[in-house]
Design a protein around this motif. Structure first.
Motif, mmCIF file in Angstrom:
data_model
loop_
_atom_site.group_PDB
_atom_site.id
_atom_site.type_symbol
_atom_site.label_atom_id
_atom_site.label_comp_id
_atom_site.label_asym_id
_atom_site.label_seq_id
_atom_site.Cartn_x
_atom_site.Cartn_y
_atom_site.Cartn_z
ATOM 1 N N LEU A 59 0.824 -1.278 -0.103
ATOM 2 C CA LEU A 59 0.094 -0.126 0.065
ATOM 3 C C LEU A 59 0.804 1.130 -0.041
ATOM 4 C CD1 LEU A 59 -2.532 -1.095 2.532
ATOM 5 C CD2 LEU A 59 -2.685 -1.267 0.184
ATOM 6 N N LEU A 60 0.691 2.118 -0.709
ATOM 7 C CA LEU A 60 1.050 3.503 -0.708
ATOM 8 C C LEU A 60 2.690 3.313 -0.950
ATOM 9 C CD1 LEU A 60 -0.222 5.089 2.408
ATOM 10 C CD2 LEU A 60 -0.993 5.399 0.057
ATOM 11 N N VAL A 61 3.010 2.227 -1.983
ATOM 12 C CA VAL A 61 4.434 2.159 -2.316
ATOM 13 C C VAL A 61 4.716 2.806 -3.664
ATOM 14 C CG1 VAL A 61 6.098 0.395 -3.190
ATOM 15 C CG2 VAL A 61 4.621 -0.298 -1.198
ATOM 16 N N LYS A 62 5.338 3.535 -3.446
ATOM 17 C CA LYS A 62 5.701 4.641 -4.817
ATOM 18 C C LYS A 62 7.394 4.571 -5.076
ATOM 19 C CE LYS A 62 5.225 9.236 -6.443
ATOM 20 N NZ LYS A 62 6.502 9.819 -6.784
ATOM 21 N N ASP A 63 7.809 4.231 -6.170
ATOM 22 C CA ASP A 63 9.010 4.269 -6.608
ATOM 23 C C ASP A 63 9.714 5.536 -6.428
ATOM 24 O OD1 ASP A 63 9.350 1.479 -6.734
ATOM 25 O OD2 ASP A 63 9.039 1.472 -8.937
ATOM 26 N N THR A 64 10.752 5.913 -5.687
ATOM 27 C CA THR A 64 11.281 7.283 -5.829
ATOM 28 C C THR A 64 12.448 7.290 -7.168
ATOM 29 O OG1 THR A 64 12.974 6.468 -4.517
ATOM 30 C CG2 THR A 64 11.006 7.468 -3.346
ATOM 31 N N ASN A 65 12.673 8.266 -7.425
ATOM 32 C CA ASN A 65 13.939 8.343 -8.524
ATOM 33 C C ASN A 65 15.143 7.523 -8.046
ATOM 34 O OD1 ASN A 65 12.267 10.142 -10.228
ATOM 35 N ND2 ASN A 65 13.115 12.092 -9.468
ATOM 36 N N ALA A 66 15.451 7.914 -6.745
ATOM 37 C CA ALA A 66 16.461 7.185 -6.216
ATOM 38 C C ALA A 66 16.372 5.527 -6.495
ATOM 39 C CB ALA A 66 16.616 7.381 -4.929
ATOM 40 N N ASP A 108 16.571 4.583 -10.165
ATOM 41 C CA ASP A 108 17.973 4.860 -10.592
ATOM 42 C C ASP A 108 18.850 3.397 -10.114
ATOM 43 O OD1 ASP A 108 17.708 7.256 -11.665
ATOM 44 O OD2 ASP A 108 18.512 8.447 -10.204
ATOM 45 N N GLY A 109 18.696 3.252 -8.721
ATOM 46 C CA GLY A 109 19.271 2.179 -8.209
ATOM 47 C C GLY A 109 18.834 0.812 -8.885
ATOM 48 N N THR A 110 17.715 0.639 -9.121
ATOM 49 C CA THR A 110 17.324 -0.673 -9.929
ATOM 50 C C THR A 110 17.829 -0.610 -11.305
ATOM 51 O OG1 THR A 110 15.229 -0.579 -8.480
ATOM 52 C CG2 THR A 110 15.189 -1.842 -10.669
ATOM 53 N N ILE A 157 28.376 -9.786 -3.025
ATOM 54 C CA ILE A 157 28.000 -8.352 -3.251
ATOM 55 C C ILE A 157 26.562 -7.873 -3.218
ATOM 56 C CG2 ILE A 157 28.449 -6.674 -5.357
ATOM 57 C CD1 ILE A 157 30.758 -8.236 -6.073
ATOM 58 N N ASP A 158 26.498 -6.570 -2.771
ATOM 59 C CA ASP A 158 25.130 -6.055 -2.850
ATOM 60 C C ASP A 158 25.398 -4.616 -3.139
ATOM 61 O OD1 ASP A 158 22.207 -6.663 -1.894
ATOM 62 O OD2 ASP A 158 22.724 -4.468 -1.048
ATOM 63 N N LEU A 159 25.059 -4.187 -4.397
ATOM 64 C CA LEU A 159 25.613 -2.899 -4.701
ATOM 65 C C LEU A 159 24.412 -1.962 -4.357
ATOM 66 C CD1 LEU A 159 27.003 -1.408 -7.175
ATOM 67 C CD2 LEU A 159 24.929 -1.848 -8.470
ATOM 68 N N LYS A 160 25.078 -0.883 -3.848
ATOM 69 C CA LYS A 160 24.341 0.295 -3.242
ATOM 70 C C LYS A 160 24.839 1.628 -4.045
ATOM 71 C CE LYS A 160 22.466 -2.055 0.029
ATOM 72 N NZ LYS A 160 21.224 -2.612 -0.123
ATOM 73 N N LYS A 161 23.742 2.494 -4.589
ATOM 74 C CA LYS A 161 23.990 3.657 -5.093
ATOM 75 C C LYS A 161 23.896 4.652 -3.921
ATOM 76 C CE LYS A 161 22.367 6.795 -8.391
ATOM 77 N NZ LYS A 161 21.860 8.059 -7.334
ATOM 78 N N VAL A 162 24.780 5.507 -3.753
ATOM 79 C CA VAL A 162 24.985 6.470 -2.578
ATOM 80 C C VAL A 162 25.378 7.802 -3.164
ATOM 81 C CG1 VAL A 162 25.090 4.934 -0.748
ATOM 82 C CG2 VAL A 162 27.270 5.878 -1.738
ATOM 83 N N VAL A 163 24.872 8.854 -2.300
ATOM 84 C CA VAL A 163 25.159 10.263 -2.780
ATOM 85 C C VAL A 163 26.758 10.378 -2.745
ATOM 86 C CG1 VAL A 163 24.710 12.696 -2.447
ATOM 87 C CG2 VAL A 163 22.840 11.093 -2.060
ATOM 88 N N ASP A 164 27.342 10.058 -1.764
ATOM 89 C CA ASP A 164 28.751 10.311 -1.459
ATOM 90 C C ASP A 164 29.549 9.192 -1.125
ATOM 91 O OD1 ASP A 164 31.226 11.250 -0.724
ATOM 92 O OD2 ASP A 164 30.513 13.019 0.547
#
Length: 184
Positions: A39-46, A49-51, A154-161
């Motif tokens: 419920l109320l699941v909305k894909d954010t831009n992040a 991008d990560g997917t 490995i678990d790929l993570k996209k981070v800001v910094d």
């Protein structure tokens, strides 16, 4: 599944938990229920991008099957609306991505492959998207490991910094240490 069925599956220990569902529970039980019931699941831009980045790195043969790239247009204009309408007609369920976003994720993928330590780890992967089911704390758990090899997970993570001190903060803030514990 209803809220009552979800709660009963947890009481009976027949339902599965995941890192994502547990992370939502740590936020609050209501967020957990909303997440589990989708419920109320909305894909954010992040998230998008990560997917996309994940697919480019770990499942490159799937990229064209999952994504449709459109020009960088203003979707508030007549031209933009026409392009989006045309894309929706031919997308066949693929996620529609603007060229600029696509190019940014492609640049990140290329940066990962040019990074010698990251490349060496990726070359050790023998399987991707490995589902794991396990018991912990009398609950059933399920997760997906991005990449696994004889001596690497490995678990790929996209981070800001990606600066080590900044990533350390993000690592704990996003509770990745819990995910690492569960997957080990």
């Amino acid at each position: 599944m209803t809220k009552k069925e979800l709660i009963q599956s947890l009481i009976d220990r027949t339902g599965y938990l995941s890192f994502s569902s547990f992370k939502n529970f740590l936020e609050n039980p209501y967020a957990f229920i909303q997440y589990k019931l989708k419920l109320l699941v909305k894909d954010t831009n992040a998230m998008v991008d990560g997917t996309l980045l994940h697919c480019m790195v770990f499942e490159p043969d799937e990229v064209d099957k999952r994504y449709l790239v459109i020009p960088n247009v203003n979707l508030a204009t007549k031209e933009g609306k026409e392009i989006m309408a045309s894309a929706l007609l031919v997308s066949n369920g693929r996620i529609i991505i603007k060229m600029e976003r696509w190019a940014n994720m492609l640049a990140l993928k290329n940066a990962i492959y040019r990074n010698e330590p990251a490349f060496k780890l990726l070359m050790q992967i023998t399987a991707t998207e490995q589902r794991i089911d396990f018991n912990y704390g009398s609950f059933k758990w399920r997760g997906f490991i991005d990449g696994i090899g004889e001596h690497v997970i490995i678990d790929l993570k996209k981070v800001v910094d990606a600066n080590p001190s900044s990533f350390r903060y993000t690592f704990f803030k996003m509770k990745y240490h819990i995910q690492a514990f569960l997957y080990m």
